[in-house]
Design a protein around this motif. Structure first.
Motif, PDB file in Angstrom:
ATOM      1  N   SER A   1       0.822  -1.215   0.000  1.00  0.00           N
ATOM      2  CA  SER A   1       0.000   0.000   0.000  1.00  0.00           C
ATOM      3  C   SER A   1       0.851   1.256   0.000  1.00  0.00           C
ATOM      4  O   SER A   1       0.352   2.332  -0.310  1.00  0.00           O
ATOM      5  CB  SER A   1      -0.923   0.000   1.226  1.00  0.00           C
ATOM      6  N   SER A   2       2.152   1.118   0.360  1.00  0.00           N
ATOM      7  CA  SER A   2       3.047   2.282   0.345  1.00  0.00           C
ATOM      8  C   SER A   2       4.198   1.990  -0.604  1.00  0.00           C
ATOM      9  O   SER A   2       4.483   0.835  -0.914  1.00  0.00           O
ATOM     10  CB  SER A   2       3.564   2.573   1.756  1.00  0.00           C
ATOM     11  N   PRO A   3       4.896   3.013  -1.074  1.00  0.00           N
ATOM     12  CA  PRO A   3       5.998   2.804  -2.041  1.00  0.00           C
ATOM     13  C   PRO A   3       7.060   1.869  -1.465  1.00  0.00           C
ATOM     14  O   PRO A   3       7.437   1.969  -0.302  1.00  0.00           O
ATOM     15  CB  PRO A   3       6.539   4.218  -2.253  1.00  0.00           C
ATOM     16  N   ARG A   4       7.570   0.960  -2.322  1.00  0.00           N
ATOM     17  CA  ARG A   4       8.603   0.011  -1.926  1.00  0.00           C
ATOM     18  C   ARG A   4       9.720   0.001  -2.982  1.00  0.00           C
ATOM     19  O   ARG A   4       9.471   0.228  -4.156  1.00  0.00           O
ATOM     20  CB  ARG A   4       8.032  -1.416  -1.813  1.00  0.00           C
TER      21      ARG A   4
END
Length: 330
Positions: free
Chosen positions: A2-5
């Motif tokens: 759900s968050s930038p990786r």
């Protein structure tokens, strides 16, 4: 997700957790190895003791030593995947595949350190090197490595180790005595040292004088002569002979001739074995006399013993000749 990786992190996660879930147990061992080395501040190749256990994740006593042992067994059986071997070969893992490798790498490190500091790999056999709490018998190491079979019995490993040593010092296994190599290398940096002045126990000035002696010079190989020539050393020329005139005096007596042969044999022994090694009582030394093709065998051990016991009967020139060779008893 759900968050930038980071893309590489995602790829590693998928590769190890999703596509190859069976590698989770292996990765636990690998992580234990990395953490154990970091905790103990270990760098370079290092063999993990078989009974070592360590904490990793929720496991309090992970059997790291046995895990490392299993990796070696898997490699020998051809069952270790190449990607896992690559991870274990990385610097942070420092895997030792053979027990002797760690000792060899430590030995190489000591030899590199010695070579950087002194400019050669020709130590005395009793020389030691290193820190106060980790002294290494560097002289004995080199003596052992130079012996026949000193690099091991496996031809491939022998060739590899010889290359590693040659990269440190091309003359590590020179065909002449190590004492000669050490004296020559030090004189390359200290060309003007005077006879009688000791450098780390070696009288280099007197040694150089002996090399210039025509008899000693003739015993050297062409390469040794070339190396001395580059230092500016040349054999001393014999004085020109006076015109022949009738002589009423006799030539050298048999005793004088025998002394000269013994002196030549002793000089040859010292050049090869070093001034500090005593001549065994039963040792015989072949020498060349007056350019003859057949060598003359001198019972050097007996000659030295007899000369010592009769030194009070030697004349000043004979005593001086012995002192120039470094015979302290003279």
């Amino acid at each position: 997700f759900s968050s930038p990786r980071d893309a590489a992190t995602i790829a590693a996660f998928l590769r190890t957790r999703v596509y190859r879930p069976e590698s989770l147990v292996w990765l636990e061992g690998y992580q234990a190895l990395i953490r154990w080395r970091t905790h103990h501040k270990i760098t370079g190749l290092h063999a993990v003791p078989y009974d070592v256990e360590t904490e990793v994740g929720v496991t309090k006593d992970f059997p790291l030593g046995r895990w490392v042992h299993q990796q070696r067994k898997a490699l020998r059986a051809g069952e270790l995947e190449e990607r896992r071997k690559t991870l274990l070969d990385a610097p942070e893992a420092g895997m030792v595949w053979e027990p002797g490798e760690e000792a060899w790498e430590n030995k190489l490190a000591a030899l590199r350190s010695y070579r950087r500091a002194l400019g050669h790999l020709a130590p005395r056999q009793d020389a030691v090197w290193g820190e106060d709490d980790a002294m290494v018998p560097i002289g004995q190491h080199i003596a052992n490595l130079r012996r026949n079979g000193g690099l091991g019995k496996d031809p491939e490993r022998t060739a590899q180790r010889a290359q590693q040593l040659a990269a440190i010092d091309p003359d590590w296994n020179c065909p002449w005595p190590l004492d000669w190599q050490r004296h020559h290398r030090v004189l390359a940096d200290l060309p003007n040292i005077a006879p009688g002045v000791l450098f780390e126990g070696d009288d280099l000035g007197r040694w150089l004088q002996r090399q210039k002696n025509p008899g000693t010079w003739a015993q050297l190989s062409e390469e040794q002569q070339e190396r001395l020539t580059k230092l500016g050393a040349q054999p001393v020329q014999a004085p020109a002979l006076a015109p022949a005139v009738p002589r009423a005096t006799k030539g050298p007596s048999k005793a004088q001739q025998a002394f000269q042969r013994g002196l030549t044999a002793l000089a040859q022994w010292i050049e090869r074995e070093g001034v500090h090694r005593p001549v065994p009582r039963n040792h015989s030394e072949p020498i060349t006399v007056n350019g003859e093709t057949e060598p003359v065998v001198v019972k050097l051990g007996v000659w030295v013993s007899n000369t010592k016991s009769r030194r009070d009967r030697l004349d000043a020139d004979q005593l001086d000749a012995l002192r120039k060779l470094g015979a302290e008893w003279a």
